[in-house]
Design a protein around this motif. Structure first.
Motif, PDB file in Angstrom:
ATOM      1  N   HIS A 250       0.821  -1.222   0.000  1.00 34.34           N
ATOM      2  CA  HIS A 250       0.000   0.000   0.000  1.00 34.34           C
ATOM      3  C   HIS A 250       0.852   1.268   0.000  1.00 34.34           C
ATOM      4  O   HIS A 250       0.528   2.234  -0.694  1.00 34.34           O
ATOM      5  N   PHE A 251       1.920   1.265   0.781  1.00 38.50           N
ATOM      6  CA  PHE A 251       2.741   2.470   0.918  1.00 38.50           C
ATOM      7  C   PHE A 251       3.961   2.453  -0.010  1.00 38.50           C
ATOM      8  O   PHE A 251       4.870   3.277   0.145  1.00 38.50           O
ATOM      9  N   ASN A 252       3.977   1.512  -0.946  1.00 37.80           N
ATOM     10  CA  ASN A 252       5.052   1.422  -1.931  1.00 37.80           C
ATOM     11  C   ASN A 252       6.424   1.356  -1.257  1.00 37.80           C
ATOM     12  O   ASN A 252       7.369   2.055  -1.632  1.00 37.80           O
ATOM     13  N   GLY A 253       6.508   0.490  -0.243  1.00 34.45           N
ATOM     14  CA  GLY A 253       7.743   0.355   0.507  1.00 34.45           C
ATOM     15  C   GLY A 253       8.520  -0.888   0.119  1.00 34.45           C
ATOM     16  O   GLY A 253       8.044  -1.745  -0.634  1.00 34.45           O
ATOM     17  N   SER A 254       9.731  -0.982   0.628  1.00 32.41           N
ATOM     18  CA  SER A 254      10.553  -2.169   0.437  1.00 32.41           C
ATOM     19  C   SER A 254      10.201  -3.191   1.512  1.00 32.41           C
ATOM     20  O   SER A 254       9.877  -2.836   2.649  1.00 32.41           O
ATOM     21  N   LEU A 255      10.301  -4.457   1.158  1.00 29.96           N
ATOM     22  CA  LEU A 255       9.881  -5.535   2.040  1.00 29.96           C
ATOM     23  C   LEU A 255      11.095  -6.350   2.484  1.00 29.96           C
ATOM     24  O   LEU A 255      11.847  -6.871   1.656  1.00 29.96           O
ATOM     25  N   LEU A 256      11.277  -6.443   3.790  1.00 29.52           N
ATOM     26  CA  LEU A 256      12.361  -7.239   4.374  1.00 29.52           C
ATOM     27  C   LEU A 256      11.737  -8.365   5.185  1.00 29.52           C
ATOM     28  O   LEU A 256      11.206  -8.134   6.277  1.00 29.52           O
ATOM     29  N   LEU A 257      11.772  -9.576   4.645  1.00 27.57           N
ATOM     30  CA  LEU A 257      11.099 -10.707   5.278  1.00 27.57           C
ATOM     31  C   LEU A 257      12.096 -11.666   5.920  1.00 27.57           C
ATOM     32  O   LEU A 257      13.183 -11.898   5.391  1.00 27.57           O
ATOM     33  N   GLU A 258      11.672 -12.220   7.038  1.00 24.86           N
ATOM     34  CA  GLU A 258      12.509 -13.194   7.735  1.00 24.86           C
ATOM     35  C   GLU A 258      12.723 -14.424   6.864  1.00 24.86           C
ATOM     36  O   GLU A 258      11.778 -14.963   6.282  1.00 24.86           O
ATOM     37  N   GLU A 259      13.959 -14.873   6.793  1.00 28.55           N
ATOM     38  CA  GLU A 259      14.289 -16.092   6.065  1.00 28.55           C
ATOM     39  C   GLU A 259      14.600 -17.189   7.082  1.00 28.55           C
ATOM     40  O   GLU A 259      15.556 -17.075   7.845  1.00 28.55           O
ATOM     41  N   PHE A 260      13.776 -18.220   7.112  1.00 27.92           N
ATOM     42  CA  PHE A 260      13.957 -19.274   8.115  1.00 27.92           C
ATOM     43  C   PHE A 260      14.010 -20.669   7.502  1.00 27.92           C
ATOM     44  O   PHE A 260      14.446 -21.632   8.144  1.00 27.92           O
ATOM     45  N   ALA A 261      13.580 -20.794   6.262  1.00 32.99           N
ATOM     46  CA  ALA A 261      13.436 -22.121   5.652  1.00 32.99           C
ATOM     47  C   ALA A 261      14.755 -22.861   5.542  1.00 32.99           C
ATOM     48  O   ALA A 261      14.789 -24.097   5.588  1.00 32.99           O
ATOM     49  N   GLU A 262      15.871 -22.120   5.405  1.00 31.15           N
ATOM     50  CA  GLU A 262      17.164 -22.763   5.217  1.00 31.15           C
ATOM     51  C   GLU A 262      17.839 -23.137   6.535  1.00 31.15           C
ATOM     52  O   GLU A 262      18.895 -23.768   6.534  1.00 31.15           O
ATOM     53  N   ASN A 263      17.217 -22.752   7.651  1.00 28.72           N
ATOM     54  CA  ASN A 263      17.823 -23.043   8.950  1.00 28.72           C
ATOM     55  C   ASN A 263      17.460 -24.471   9.378  1.00 28.72           C
ATOM     56  O   ASN A 263      16.424 -24.712   9.985  1.00 28.72           O
TER      57      ASN A 263
END
Length: 197
Positions: free
Chosen positions: A26-39
């Protein structure tokens, strides 16, 4: 830039990623998502309660690499589904004092040069709803999580929140209705007006 990095935290399965994606879109922002699948240690920890230290160490290393790549680029506003101190919350709950102290020192060394969130949204929910969410999203790794573990996580998050030095707002996860986007945007814009100005 001041107040342009907003992190979302809360218990497992409370809806952090969904909200982060909604706000970034909505706010045209950058997305920083947690990466956990490789742990791979995380799966072992959930299954056996062993490898807690290994799991947190892996998260520290993976997140430092992820954030180094992410913040190597310019972002006008960032929405993230985790706070940079997430590992400290989990390690304090799951590790011995000596191992937790080691995680703290490594965390400080790895993340001291990265931006830290300017504002935190904490999604709150009752344990019964969280358990239903975990079951419904059906991630194999999470299906054996015990209620006691989720309750202890709430307590540790509350301790952490009381020490947090940035503005934090608590939102009842049940109050977030994605079916009425106009009303939701109005509510969130009001709550985040300082960060979005």
């Amino acid at each position: 830039m001041k107040n342009k990095y907003i992190a979302i935290e809360g218990n497992i399965g409370v809806g952090k990623t969904t909200l982060a994606k909604f706000l970034a879109n909505h706010f045209n922002g950058s997305l920083l998502l947690e990466e956990f699948a490789e742990n791979k240690f995380l799966k072992l920890f959930y299954q056996t309660k062993d490898y807690a230290f290994h799991s947190e160490m892996q998260f520290l290393l993976d997140r430092s690499l992820q954030m180094n790549t992410f913040f190597d680029q310019n972002h006008s506003i960032v929405f993230s589904d985790f706070h940079i101190e997430k590992s400290l919350v989990f390690s304090e709950m799951n590790l011995s004092k000596s191992n937790h102290s080691m995680i703290e020192k490594i965390h400080e060394s790895l993340f001291k040069n990265f931006p830290t969130p300017d504002m935190l949204i904490f999604l709150d929910s009752d344990i019964e709803q969280i358990s239903r969410n975990i079951k419904s999203r059906n991630r194999n790794i999470e299906q054996d999580l015990e209620i006691e573990y989720l309750e202890n996580l709430v307590k540790n998050y509350n301790v952490w929140l009381n020490k947090l030095k940035v503005p934090a707002i608590k939102i009842d996860a049940k109050s977030i209705n994605y079916d009425n986007e106009e009303l939701l945007i109005k509510k969130l814009s009001h709550l985040l007006k300082t960060a979005l100005s």
